[in-house]
Structure formats: structure tokens, C-alpha cells
Design a protein around this motif. Structure first.
Motif, PDB file in Angstrom:
ATOM      1  N   PHE A 121      62.917  45.583 -15.257  1.00  0.00           N
ATOM      2  CA  PHE A 121      62.666  46.583 -14.217  1.00  0.00           C
ATOM      3  C   PHE A 121      61.338  47.289 -14.456  1.00  0.00           C
ATOM      4  N   HIS A 122      61.069  47.656 -15.706  1.00  0.00           N
ATOM      5  CA  HIS A 122      59.816  48.333 -16.016  1.00  0.00           C
ATOM      6  C   HIS A 122      58.626  47.413 -15.775  1.00  0.00           C
ATOM      7  N   SER A 123      58.769  46.129 -16.113  1.00  0.00           N
ATOM      8  CA  SER A 123      57.698  45.161 -15.869  1.00  0.00           C
ATOM      9  C   SER A 123      57.458  44.989 -14.375  1.00  0.00           C
ATOM     10  N   ASN A 124      58.527  44.860 -13.602  1.00  0.00           N
ATOM     11  CA  ASN A 124      58.394  44.719 -12.158  1.00  0.00           C
ATOM     12  C   ASN A 124      57.796  45.974 -11.528  1.00  0.00           C
ATOM     13  N   SER A 125      58.174  47.132 -12.053  1.00  0.00           N
ATOM     14  CA  SER A 125      57.642  48.391 -11.526  1.00  0.00           C
ATOM     15  C   SER A 125      56.139  48.474 -11.726  1.00  0.00           C
ATOM     16  N   GLU A 126      55.674  48.066 -12.903  1.00  0.00           N
ATOM     17  CA  GLU A 126      54.242  48.070 -13.190  1.00  0.00           C
ATOM     18  C   GLU A 126      53.496  47.120 -12.249  1.00  0.00           C
ATOM     19  N   LYS A 127      54.058  45.928 -12.055  1.00  0.00           N
ATOM     20  CA  LYS A 127      53.436  44.952 -11.151  1.00  0.00           C
ATOM     21  C   LYS A 127      53.402  45.491  -9.732  1.00  0.00           C
ATOM     22  N   LEU A 128      54.467  46.155  -9.333  1.00  0.00           N
ATOM     23  CA  LEU A 128      54.553  46.688  -7.981  1.00  0.00           C
ATOM     24  C   LEU A 128      53.529  47.788  -7.750  1.00  0.00           C
ATOM     25  N   MET A 129      53.365  48.673  -8.723  1.00  0.00           N
ATOM     26  CA  MET A 129      52.401  49.752  -8.559  1.00  0.00           C
ATOM     27  C   MET A 129      50.975  49.221  -8.594  1.00  0.00           C
ATOM     28  N   GLU A 130      50.740  48.165  -9.387  1.00  0.00           N
ATOM     29  CA  GLU A 130      49.432  47.517  -9.386  1.00  0.00           C
ATOM     30  C   GLU A 130      49.139  46.915  -8.017  1.00  0.00           C
ATOM     31  N   LEU A 131      50.157  46.285  -7.433  1.00  0.00           N
ATOM     32  CA  LEU A 131      50.010  45.721  -6.095  1.00  0.00           C
ATOM     33  C   LEU A 131      49.684  46.801  -5.082  1.00  0.00           C
ATOM     34  N   LEU A 185      64.685  41.072  -6.656  1.00  0.00           N
ATOM     35  CA  LEU A 185      65.040  39.685  -6.948  1.00  0.00           C
ATOM     36  C   LEU A 185      64.459  39.102  -8.221  1.00  0.00           C
ATOM     37  N   ASN A 186      63.361  39.631  -8.693  1.00  0.00           N
ATOM     38  CA  ASN A 186      62.629  39.027  -9.808  1.00  0.00           C
ATOM     39  C   ASN A 186      63.257  39.402 -11.157  1.00  0.00           C
ATOM     40  N   TYR A 187      64.520  38.954 -11.347  1.00  0.00           N
ATOM     41  CA  TYR A 187      65.247  39.280 -12.571  1.00  0.00           C
ATOM     42  C   TYR A 187      65.985  38.049 -13.093  1.00  0.00           C
ATOM     43  N   ASP A 188      66.024  37.927 -14.417  1.00  0.00           N
ATOM     44  CA  ASP A 188      66.786  36.891 -15.102  1.00  0.00           C
ATOM     45  C   ASP A 188      68.011  37.567 -15.708  1.00  0.00           C
ATOM     46  N   ILE A 189      69.221  37.197 -15.256  1.00  0.00           N
ATOM     47  CA  ILE A 189      70.428  37.882 -15.715  1.00  0.00           C
ATOM     48  C   ILE A 189      70.714  37.638 -17.198  1.00  0.00           C
ATOM     49  N   ARG A 190      69.991  36.700 -17.820  1.00  0.00           N
ATOM     50  CA  ARG A 190      70.171  36.455 -19.260  1.00  0.00           C
ATOM     51  C   ARG A 190      69.348  37.415 -20.105  1.00  0.00           C
ATOM     52  N   GLN A 191      68.472  38.169 -19.452  1.00  0.00           N
ATOM     53  CA  GLN A 191      67.582  39.094 -20.158  1.00  0.00           C
ATOM     54  C   GLN A 191      67.966  40.542 -19.862  1.00  0.00           C
ATOM     55  N   SER A 192      67.393  41.461 -20.632  1.00  0.00           N
ATOM     56  CA  SER A 192      67.645  42.880 -20.422  1.00  0.00           C
ATOM     57  C   SER A 192      67.148  43.337 -19.054  1.00  0.00           C
ATOM     58  N   PHE A 193      67.976  44.100 -18.347  1.00  0.00           N
ATOM     59  CA  PHE A 193      67.556  44.611 -17.046  1.00  0.00           C
ATOM     60  C   PHE A 193      66.423  45.610 -17.185  1.00  0.00           C
ATOM     61  N   SER A 241      75.417  58.235 -16.871  1.00  0.00           N
ATOM     62  CA  SER A 241      74.831  59.397 -17.516  1.00  0.00           C
ATOM     63  C   SER A 241      74.448  60.459 -16.491  1.00  0.00           C
ATOM     64  N   LEU A 242      74.610  61.727 -16.871  1.00  0.00           N
ATOM     65  CA  LEU A 242      74.155  62.805 -15.995  1.00  0.00           C
ATOM     66  C   LEU A 242      72.651  62.743 -15.790  1.00  0.00           C
ATOM     67  N   GLU A 243      71.921  62.302 -16.820  1.00  0.00           N
ATOM     68  CA  GLU A 243      70.470  62.128 -16.712  1.00  0.00           C
ATOM     69  C   GLU A 243      70.170  60.627 -16.695  1.00  0.00           C
ATOM     70  N   ASP A 244      70.586  59.994 -15.624  1.00  0.00           N
ATOM     71  CA  ASP A 244      70.452  58.546 -15.463  1.00  0.00           C
ATOM     72  C   ASP A 244      68.973  58.179 -15.298  1.00  0.00           C
ATOM     73  N   THR A 245      68.384  57.620 -16.352  1.00  0.00           N
ATOM     74  CA  THR A 245      66.951  57.311 -16.340  1.00  0.00           C
ATOM     75  C   THR A 245      66.588  56.350 -15.216  1.00  0.00           C
ATOM     76  N   PHE A 246      67.413  55.311 -15.016  1.00  0.00           N
ATOM     77  CA  PHE A 246      67.114  54.353 -13.949  1.00  0.00           C
ATOM     78  C   PHE A 246      67.122  55.031 -12.593  1.00  0.00           C
ATOM     79  N   PHE A 247      68.124  55.867 -12.322  1.00  0.00           N
ATOM     80  CA  PHE A 247      68.200  56.545 -11.031  1.00  0.00           C
ATOM     81  C   PHE A 247      66.956  57.385 -10.783  1.00  0.00           C
ATOM     82  N   VAL A 248      66.499  58.074 -11.823  1.00  0.00           N
ATOM     83  CA  VAL A 248      65.288  58.896 -11.702  1.00  0.00           C
ATOM     84  C   VAL A 248      64.080  58.011 -11.387  1.00  0.00           C
ATOM     85  N   GLU A 249      63.892  56.944 -12.163  1.00  0.00           N
ATOM     86  CA  GLU A 249      62.731  56.072 -11.979  1.00  0.00           C
ATOM     87  C   GLU A 249      62.782  55.358 -10.634  1.00  0.00           C
ATOM     88  N   TRP A 250      63.966  54.923 -10.228  1.00  0.00           N
ATOM     89  CA  TRP A 250      64.126  54.247  -8.937  1.00  0.00           C
ATOM     90  C   TRP A 250      63.789  55.216  -7.792  1.00  0.00           C
TER      91      TRP A 250
END
Length: 250
Positions: free
Chosen positions: A215-225, A203-211, A158-167
Motif C-alpha cells: 500500500f505504501h509503495s502504491n501510494s508513493e507511485k500514485l502521488m508521483e503520478l 488492484l496492484n497487490y500480491d496477496i502472498r505479500q504484506s499489504f 485500532s482506535l488510531e487505525d493508521t491505514f484508515f488515516v492514510e487512506w
């Protein structure tokens, strides 16, 4: 960005509907790292490769990546490994990408690059803007004409790639914190922090689940840290699963 870098950037900048000429002849040259910058990969790239190969992200990084600390950002970074005397990408098999349908975004977009401009004064008060670059491929030929819009659409980007922006925004937030932390804390404490960030980022990802949800959960944990760390760092280990060598970014 110094004046020389700014001049180079302005030369490469391209509008989304501005034409460029490029035809991939499948020579494989872009997959060799001779005198080229390292191919840096994101958490989403690692997740996609892991899923396509039936691996965990830990296994994918071990098999295909090299992790280190960026010389300027002081962030954990992962790049694709190169192998052999010709320094070819580890994913190149029989002169073709072995993960073609799930290749890293930077490879899929080549020879178009992108960056996130976070200066609202340059684009009508918006918080950010993705800007595109045409990078001289030094391979292929110019028998086809494309636009960035059409080129990215071809590869499902996407031209407005949400993941790229958030990353990109996350990297911009983490960089000054880590730069400051290195001046104030011991080597052991920094290693614990780097390992914790590395695990949550990549690394904290399960490939059987939605990325996206992970990613949003890990981002929240990271910012809390980061909030906790900025106030007080206890120095206790976080048990990173993969060690990171402190090398300069290529």
C-alpha cells in the motif's frame, strides 16, 4: 458539509467511551441494501477478501464489487455488489456473511461509523483526528451496552487505525486534483488517468505479500503520478485492467 449535514453529524457523533445500546440478533437486515447507502470498500478490504477466498484483487472486484466514478469526489470507488430482488449483499450466504473473519471494516464496525477530521483548529493543533459516529441500526435490539472503544477492540480495529488515516488523507489529496483535471482534459485522457489510479489504489497487490508495504509503495507511485499529471499529462494510455463506468455515487 452544509448546515443540515452538520446537524445530523453532531447528533450521531459519539465519544470512544460513551455507551450505546445494541445487540446483533443476526437477522441479516444490515446486509440488505433496500433504501440504504452503498457499502464502499477500501483497498485493504479487497485485499483481505481476496486473501480469504484465494483470489487476486482483480478477481475479487469482478466477483464482489462494482467500480464507478464518485459523483462528487470524481475518484474511482468500489462498492459491494447487491443481488436479487431484495438487493442483498453478494457476500451474504444462508443469511450469514461468507467472509465473516475478513469482512470490510465498515461492516465489522456497524453500527459504529467513523470519519477523519482534518481541521486542526478543532482538536488542539493536531493534524487529524478520527471521530466516531453511532448510526441508528434499525435492526437488532438494545439488550447490550457497549462503547466504541470496546466494540472496535472486539473486531481487532485500532482506535488510531493508521491505514484508515492514510487512506482518508490520500482521498482528500486526490479529490481536488481530479475535480480540476476534468475541467481541463479530454474524456479519453481522463479515462486513462482513472484506470491508472484504480489499478494503483485497489488492484496492484500480491496477496502472498504484506499489504502495508504494498500500500505504501502504491501510494508513493500514485502521488508521483499526480505530480507528473498536474504539470503535464501526455495522454498516453496506462492500460487499466478493469474499466470503470462513470456513474453517480449512491
Amino acid at each position: 458539509m452544509n448546515k443540515k449535514e452538520m446537524d445530523e453529524y453532531l447528533k450521531m457523533r459519539i465519544g470512544v467511551d460513551e455507551p450505546f445500546k445494541f445487540h446483533c440478533t443476526q437477522c441479516g437486515e444490515c446486509c440488505f441494501n433496500r433504501n440504504k447507502e452503498a457499502i464502499l470498500i477500501t483497498a485493504k478490504d479487497i485485499f483481505n477478501i481476496s486473501k480469504s477466498q484465494g483470489l487476486t484483487p482483480v478477481e475479487a472486484v469482478k466477483n464482489y464489487g462494482l467500480a464507478y466514478i464518485g459523483s462528487e469526489s470524481r475518484l474511482p470507488i468500489v462498492r459491494l455488489k447487491t443481488v436479487g430482488l431484495l438487493q442483498q449483499c453478494v457476500l451474504l450466504k444462508d443469511n450469514k456473511c461468507s467472509v465473516h473473519d475478513s469482512k470490510p471494516a465498515v461492516c465489522a464496525m456497524f453500527p459504529i461509523g467513523r470519519m477523519l477530521n482534518l481541521n486542526p483548529e478543532e482538536f488542539d493543533g493536531r493534524k487529524h483526528k478520527i471521530e466516531y459516529l453511532y448510526v441508528n441500526p434499525e435492526c437488532g435490539d438494545d439488550t447490550e451496552t457497549h462503547t466504541a472503544r470496546e466494540w472496535l477492540y472486539r473486531f481487532g480495529i485500532s482506535l488510531e487505525d493508521t491505514f484508515f488515516v492514510e487512506w482518508s488523507q490520500m482521498i482528500s489529496k486526490l479529490t481536488p486534483i481530479l475535480q480540476k483535471a476534468e475541467k481541463e482534459f479530454s474524456e479519453i485522457m481522463m479515462k486513462d488517468l482513472w484506470d491508472a489510479i484504480f489499478s494503483l489504489l485497489y488492484l496492484n497487490y500480491d496477496i502472498r505479500q504484506s499489504f502495508d508495504s504494498q500500500f505504501h509503495s502504491n501510494s508513493e507511485k500514485l502521488m508521483e503520478l499526480m505530480q507528473i499529471f498536474s504539470q503535464h499529462w501526455s495522454g498516453k494510455g496506462h492500460g487499466g485492467v478493469t474499466s470503470i463506468s462513470d456513474k453517480k455515487a449512491i
